[in-house]
Design a protein around this motif. Structure first.
Motif, PDB file in Angstrom:
ATOM      1  N   ARG A   2       0.796  -1.319  -0.100  1.00  0.00           N
ATOM      2  CA  ARG A   2      -0.131   0.045   0.035  1.00  0.00           C
ATOM      3  C   ARG A   2       0.911   1.154   0.024  1.00  0.00           C
ATOM      4  N   ALA A   3       2.089   1.132   0.823  1.00  0.00           N
ATOM      5  CA  ALA A   3       2.903   2.475   0.946  1.00  0.00           C
ATOM      6  C   ALA A   3       3.609   2.474  -0.436  1.00  0.00           C
ATOM      7  N   GLU A   6       1.142   4.176  -2.905  1.00  0.00           N
ATOM      8  CA  GLU A   6       0.718   5.707  -2.474  1.00  0.00           C
ATOM      9  C   GLU A   6       2.110   6.596  -2.927  1.00  0.00           C
ATOM     10  N   TYR A   7       3.250   6.197  -2.775  1.00  0.00           N
ATOM     11  CA  TYR A   7       4.544   6.935  -3.074  1.00  0.00           C
ATOM     12  C   TYR A   7       4.753   6.997  -4.768  1.00  0.00           C
ATOM     13  N   LYS A   9       2.452   6.701  -6.768  1.00  0.00           N
ATOM     14  CA  LYS A   9       1.164   7.639  -7.346  1.00  0.00           C
ATOM     15  C   LYS A   9       1.645   8.972  -7.152  1.00  0.00           C
ATOM     16  N   LYS A  10       2.238   9.478  -5.954  1.00  0.00           N
ATOM     17  CA  LYS A  10       2.673  10.833  -5.916  1.00  0.00           C
ATOM     18  C   LYS A  10       3.830  11.060  -6.589  1.00  0.00           C
ATOM     19  N   ILE A  25       3.096  -0.065  -9.366  1.00  0.00           N
ATOM     20  CA  ILE A  25       1.781   0.079  -8.798  1.00  0.00           C
ATOM     21  C   ILE A  25       1.073  -0.905  -9.172  1.00  0.00           C
TER      22      ILE A  25
END
Length: 208
Positions: A2-3, A6-7, A9-10, A25
């Motif tokens: 999950r982390a 998120e990273y 995607k950023k 991803i």
């Protein structure tokens, strides 16, 4: 995972052209057992990665993981379209063809792997598996032995060599290689069952 999502995607929001984010991803969703999300994102992100070999390779591997063999063939062919000397692309393509029962195509791709990288032990191992499917047991035995010679960690090949000998009705060598495998793998129930059946049915040795 999950982390990681998120990273990545950023990162991609700051630089959409940083293509290495996209397979990470999708692979993360695969590792989270979210098949539909994984495949949806591979399709969605393709617009950013049309010339990225690693992206299509990752996509092909994901499809193989879900046993979507026909679809994986398309992706590995894309890998080879972008990088015609990618021996791993040929190797994984052969696995897809093997699972589709297209043995001649599988062998053809393995031969390309070995043309590009003759010392690549997994290719010899995979070629042996194809020969087993085709019931070409002598060829299978030779390829398994070549794989072990090139990579001594492939001890599991002894189990398959024994199976090939057994299919040839060569009981002596079948027992020899199953017992050889027993030196390296004492936790394989099939190994004990095979030896038990041989000693009972073929060698009439009830004590063994």
């Amino acid at each position: 995972f999950r982390a990681c999502i998120e990273y990545c995607k950023k990162s991609s929001s700051l630089n959409p052209n940083k293509v290495e984010n996209y397979p990470l991803i999708a692979e993360s969703y695969s590792n989270l057992n979210e098949k539909d999300k994984c495949l949806e994102l591979f399709s969605k992100y393709e617009e950013h990665c049309k010339n990225d070999v690693k992206y299509y390779f990752s996509w092909g591997c994901a499809l193989q993981n879900y046993k979507m063999w026909e679809e994986s063939v398309e992706k590995f062919n894309k890998v080879l379209e972008l990088s015609k000397n990618d021996f791993n692309g040929y190797n994984y393509l052969s696995i897809s063809y093997l699972n589709l029962g297209k043995y001649d195509e599988a062998i053809s791709n393995i031969q390309e792997v070995l043309r590009l990288n003759p010392e690549y032990a997994p290719a010899h191992y995979n070629l042996a598996g194809i020969y087993m499917k085709k019931q070409e047991y002598d060829n299978a035995i030779n390829s398994y032995k070549k794989a072990i010679l090139l990579d001594s960690s492939l001890k599991k090949a002894y189990f398959n060599i024994a199976g090939a000998y057994y299919s040839k009705k060569d009981i002596k060598n079948a027992v020899k290689y199953w017992e050889k495998e027993l030196q390296y793998d004492k936790n394989n129930p099939d190994l004990y069952m095979n030896l038990a059946n041989v000693y009972l049915k073929d060698l009439d040795n009830k004590i063994k």
